[in-house]
Design a protein around this motif. Structure first.
Motif, PDB file in Angstrom:
ATOM      1  N   ILE A  23       0.841  -1.197   0.000  1.00 42.16           N
ATOM      2  CA  ILE A  23       0.000   0.000   0.000  1.00 42.16           C
ATOM      3  C   ILE A  23       0.875   1.245   0.000  1.00 42.16           C
ATOM      4  O   ILE A  23       1.732   1.410   0.864  1.00 42.16           O
ATOM      5  CB  ILE A  23      -0.927   0.008   1.233  1.00 42.16           C
ATOM      6  N   LEU A  24       0.652   2.101  -0.968  1.00 44.76           N
ATOM      7  CA  LEU A  24       1.395   3.354  -1.100  1.00 44.76           C
ATOM      8  C   LEU A  24       0.578   4.492  -0.493  1.00 44.76           C
ATOM      9  O   LEU A  24      -0.598   4.658  -0.823  1.00 44.76           O
ATOM     10  CB  LEU A  24       1.685   3.645  -2.567  1.00 44.76           C
ATOM     11  N   VAL A  25       1.229   5.263   0.385  1.00 41.31           N
ATOM     12  CA  VAL A  25       0.575   6.413   1.005  1.00 41.31           C
ATOM     13  C   VAL A  25       1.422   7.658   0.745  1.00 41.31           C
ATOM     14  O   VAL A  25       2.382   7.923   1.459  1.00 41.31           O
ATOM     15  CB  VAL A  25       0.379   6.208   2.525  1.00 41.31           C
ATOM     16  N   PRO A  26       1.088   8.419  -0.300  1.00 38.50           N
ATOM     17  CA  PRO A  26       1.780   9.696  -0.516  1.00 38.50           C
ATOM     18  C   PRO A  26       1.410  10.661   0.613  1.00 38.50           C
ATOM     19  O   PRO A  26       0.256  10.697   1.045  1.00 38.50           O
ATOM     20  CB  PRO A  26       1.227  10.186  -1.853  1.00 38.50           C
ATOM     21  N   THR A  27       2.379  11.419   1.087  1.00 39.23           N
ATOM     22  CA  THR A  27       2.103  12.336   2.186  1.00 39.23           C
ATOM     23  C   THR A  27       2.719  13.704   1.932  1.00 39.23           C
ATOM     24  O   THR A  27       3.783  13.808   1.340  1.00 39.23           O
ATOM     25  CB  THR A  27       2.600  11.776   3.537  1.00 39.23           C
ATOM     26  N   ASP A  28       2.008  14.717   2.414  1.00 41.67           N
ATOM     27  CA  ASP A  28       2.537  16.080   2.371  1.00 41.67           C
ATOM     28  C   ASP A  28       2.749  16.607   3.793  1.00 41.67           C
ATOM     29  O   ASP A  28       3.056  17.763   3.992  1.00 41.67           O
ATOM     30  CB  ASP A  28       1.606  17.007   1.581  1.00 41.67           C
ATOM     31  N   PHE A  29       2.547  15.731   4.776  1.00 41.19           N
ATOM     32  CA  PHE A  29       2.745  16.015   6.199  1.00 41.19           C
ATOM     33  C   PHE A  29       1.705  16.954   6.794  1.00 41.19           C
ATOM     34  O   PHE A  29       1.860  17.406   7.912  1.00 41.19           O
ATOM     35  CB  PHE A  29       4.159  16.529   6.491  1.00 41.19           C
ATOM     36  N   SER A  30       0.644  17.230   6.077  1.00 38.65           N
ATOM     37  CA  SER A  30      -0.435  18.040   6.643  1.00 38.65           C
ATOM     38  C   SER A  30      -1.185  17.190   7.672  1.00 38.65           C
ATOM     39  O   SER A  30      -1.032  15.966   7.717  1.00 38.65           O
ATOM     40  CB  SER A  30      -1.385  18.504   5.541  1.00 38.65           C
ATOM     41  N   GLU A  31      -2.009  17.835   8.472  1.00 41.53           N
ATOM     42  CA  GLU A  31      -2.818  17.100   9.446  1.00 41.53           C
ATOM     43  C   GLU A  31      -3.709  16.074   8.751  1.00 41.53           C
ATOM     44  O   GLU A  31      -3.924  14.979   9.264  1.00 41.53           O
ATOM     45  CB  GLU A  31      -3.676  18.069  10.269  1.00 41.53           C
ATOM     46  N   LYS A  32      -4.218  16.442   7.579  1.00 44.68           N
ATOM     47  CA  LYS A  32      -5.074  15.529   6.818  1.00 44.68           C
ATOM     48  C   LYS A  32      -4.338  14.272   6.384  1.00 44.68           C
ATOM     49  O   LYS A  32      -4.968  13.256   6.120  1.00 44.68           O
ATOM     50  CB  LYS A  32      -5.627  16.229   5.574  1.00 44.68           C
ATOM     51  N   SER A  33      -3.026  14.318   6.294  1.00 39.77           N
ATOM     52  CA  SER A  33      -2.275  13.174   5.770  1.00 39.77           C
ATOM     53  C   SER A  33      -2.153  12.027   6.768  1.00 39.77           C
ATOM     54  O   SER A  33      -1.735  10.937   6.397  1.00 39.77           O
ATOM     55  CB  SER A  33      -0.892  13.613   5.299  1.00 39.77           C
ATOM     56  N   HIS A  34      -2.542  12.235   8.016  1.00 43.84           N
ATOM     57  CA  HIS A  34      -2.454  11.167   9.014  1.00 43.84           C
ATOM     58  C   HIS A  34      -3.554  10.117   8.817  1.00 43.84           C
ATOM     59  O   HIS A  34      -3.329   8.935   9.049  1.00 43.84           O
ATOM     60  CB  HIS A  34      -2.536  11.748  10.427  1.00 43.84           C
ATOM     61  N   ARG A  35      -4.703  10.548   8.377  1.00 47.08           N
ATOM     62  CA  ARG A  35      -5.834   9.629   8.211  1.00 47.08           C
ATOM     63  C   ARG A  35      -5.576   8.562   7.138  1.00 47.08           C
ATOM     64  O   ARG A  35      -5.848   7.376   7.378  1.00 47.08           O
ATOM     65  CB  ARG A  35      -7.104  10.417   7.913  1.00 47.08           C
TER      66      ARG A  35
END
Length: 157
Positions: A23-35
């Protein structure tokens, strides 16, 4: 049972449903990216799979990499530290969480990584599209990845 999708055969369970082990999870480190990461860990637990956190340092158009290399390397170092912290927060779950930082265009790098590493699923943030102006959502990273990826994608709002 396996089903062909492109050059790679995807594993399926006895009911014919896809098995999501990579599973790939791209992240931008925003609060929304934790979910999306939390959802990915839950799915990975179910399928005895792993999660790959992915961050792209966007390259400044019109400048060469060498011109801004020190700046990019500082961003990479911060990104790696942040990803380690995110991965460690799930350490008690027993799921392998790998981290990668890439350089380039975010949508293109996400698609490239997913294809090259045979990801079974991408989970990433999206936002609600204004129904009065739906065309404004067409340029988002999640829209581009969703339209162009060869594997299933779960958009989290």
């Amino acid at each position: 049972m396996a089903v062909g999708t492109g050059s790679r055969r995807k594993e399926r369970n006895k009911g014919g449903f896809p098995v999501f082990k990579s599973i790939l999870v791209p992240t931008d480190f925003s609060e929304k990216s934790h979910r999306p990461l939390d959802i990915a860990v839950n799915i990975a637990e179910h399928y005895c799979g792993g999660v790959h956190l992915f961050h792209v340092v966007e390259i400044i158009q019109g400048a060469t990499f060498d011109e801004c290399e020190d700046f990019y390397r500082r961003l990479e170092k911060k990104a790696r530290a942040h990803m380690e912290g995110l991965a460690n927060s799930f350490g008690d779950r027993g799921i392998k969480i790998e981290n990668t930082v890439a350089y380039g265009n975010r949508a293109q790098e996400i698609l490239k990584f997913a294809e090259e590493h045979g990801m079974d699923l991408i989970i990433m943030n999206s936002h609600r599209v204004d129904l009065g102006r739906p065309s404004e959502g067409w340029g988002t990273i999640s829209y581009k990845v969703g339209m162009l990826c060869s594997c299933p994608i779960l958009l989290v709002k």
